[in-house]
Enzyme design. Sequence first.
Site, PDB file in Angstrom:
ATOM      1  N   HIS A  14       1.084  -1.231   0.385  1.00 59.82           N
ATOM      2  CA  HIS A  14      -0.443  -0.209  -0.385  1.00 59.82           C
ATOM      3  C   HIS A  14       0.241   1.034   0.147  1.00 59.82           C
ATOM      4  CE1 HIS A  14      -3.853   1.544   1.761  1.00 59.82           C
ATOM      5  NE2 HIS A  14      -3.591   3.065   0.990  1.00 59.82           N
ATOM      6  N   HIS A 194      -9.274   1.123  -1.716  1.00 59.70           N
ATOM      7  CA  HIS A 194      -9.934   1.451  -0.030  1.00 59.70           C
ATOM      8  C   HIS A 194     -11.144   1.401   0.687  1.00 59.70           C
ATOM      9  CE1 HIS A 194      -5.554   2.936  -1.498  1.00 59.70           C
ATOM     10  NE2 HIS A 194      -5.849   4.260  -0.462  1.00 59.70           N
ATOM     11  N   GLU A 197     -11.116   3.499   5.975  1.00 60.94           N
ATOM     12  CA  GLU A 197      -9.420   4.455   6.925  1.00 60.94           C
ATOM     13  C   GLU A 197     -10.658   4.902   7.469  1.00 60.94           C
ATOM     14  OE1 GLU A 197      -8.163   6.672   3.600  1.00 60.94           O
ATOM     15  OE2 GLU A 197      -6.513   6.752   4.565  1.00 60.94           O
ATOM     16  N   ASP A 275       1.953   3.869   2.869  1.00 56.92           N
ATOM     17  CA  ASP A 275       0.590   4.815   2.524  1.00 56.92           C
ATOM     18  C   ASP A 275       0.747   5.877   1.420  1.00 56.92           C
ATOM     19  OD1 ASP A 275      -1.897   5.450   1.554  1.00 56.92           O
ATOM     20  OD2 ASP A 275      -2.503   6.410   3.761  1.00 56.92           O
ATOM     21  N   ASP A 276       1.307   7.204   2.214  1.00 60.11           N
ATOM     22  CA  ASP A 276       2.635   8.587   1.391  1.00 60.11           C
ATOM     23  C   ASP A 276       3.210   8.556   1.928  1.00 60.11           C
ATOM     24  OD1 ASP A 276      -0.476   9.456  -0.726  1.00 60.11           O
ATOM     25  OD2 ASP A 276      -1.332   8.465   1.049  1.00 60.11           O
TER      26      ASP A 276
HETATM   27  N1  ADE Z   1      -4.815   9.016  -2.055  1.00 58.89           N
HETATM   28  C1  ADE Z   1      -3.972   8.830  -1.304  1.00 58.89           C
HETATM   29  N2  ADE Z   1      -3.479   8.437  -0.094  1.00 58.89           N
HETATM   30  C2  ADE Z   1      -4.257   7.995  -0.119  1.00 58.89           C
HETATM   31  C3  ADE Z   1      -5.676   7.954   1.829  1.00 58.89           C
HETATM   32  N3  ADE Z   1      -4.918   7.310   2.179  1.00 58.89           N
HETATM   33  N4  ADE Z   1      -7.055   7.098   1.477  1.00 58.89           N
HETATM   34  C4  ADE Z   1      -7.250   7.578  -0.025  1.00 58.89           C
HETATM   35  N5  ADE Z   1      -7.146   7.635  -1.174  1.00 58.89           N
HETATM   36  C5  ADE Z   1      -5.748   8.286  -1.098  1.00 58.89           C
HETATM   37 ZN    ZN Z   2      -4.236   4.722   0.136  1.00 56.83          ZN
END
Ligand code: ADE
Ligand code: ZN
Length: 338
Positions: A14, A194, A197, A275-276
Amino acid sequence: MDHDIDRLPKVELHIHIEGSLEPELMFAMAERNGVALPYASVEDVRRAYEFSDLQSFLDIYYAGARVLLTEQDFYDMTWAYLERCRNDNVRHTEIFFDPQTHTDRGVAFETVIDGISRALSDGERLLGISSRLILCFLRHLSAEAAMATLEQALPFGDRIAAVGLDSSETGHPPAKFRAVFDRARAVGFASVAHAGEEGPPDYIRQALDLLKVRRIDHGVQCVRDPDLVRRLADEQIPLTVCPLSNVKLCVFDRIEDHNLKQLLGAGVCVTVNSDDPAYFGGYIGRNFRATARALDLDRTEIEQLARNAVTASFLDAAGKQRLHAEIDRWRAGPVPEA
Ligand code: ADE
Ligand code: ZN
């Protein structure tokens, strides 16, 4: 106690490649492409990375992606991520990309996928890191736009392992994309989404029952529905959990409050991911270390998390066996110097 997490062979499932764009590279691309950024400096960018929820992050994340214009930009971003993978001993990674973020700005689909996939081939050849690519549809946009993106992707189908669903969750249930995922399956793509969340457990059920996904990205809201947690455990549906992301986006107040250990204890196939990472303060290694420390995970739990990711990956049986064998060697401890 960090249980030798640095040496642990890792699989990441992810990671949004656009979320790996570090401010330094963002500035360099802005300059070479003549794109104006609403920040005076790299420090100024980092100061802006304070989020109150998913949407407050997405607004900044999509603004940052505007610097990406050329094939080389997509290559450089992906290569920088793979260098982080090497440092964290990531052996295999499954990468999300958001084509609509780019095609809606006039960047060709081909430019995006060529740059990313050229870096992934170099990653395999030069760093020994295997990978798969997952095309995500932006759920805040229409189902028709997602379907058009799927059609655009078909000529590149041999480079795409699966489709996914990301962006603003609340108000955009998986059901909205049922026909798109039906078509994706019909043309041979696996799927993930996703769900849970920020959104309710019902979105996780919809992703499983309507979109027929193989894994759930995040999924941490499942604990609001004990029957669902039992189902996830019984069916061994993997959750790609992102602990530092969840804290940055205020899903949990503190990492000590995270439910990853609870889910692992309930027998759910939980994995750890970044994630990011450029926005949330750490790549996969840091996610593992912070979670292990905060939740007091023991070596067996760390090993289980790593094995879960191997099992949950899109690798074939031989690829999974190879990585399980690497984890066996990690468990046996470092080979003594001759
Ligand atoms: N796009 C990038 N990061 C995300 C996240 N945590 N949840 C949903 N979309 C995303
Ligand atoms: Zn994500």
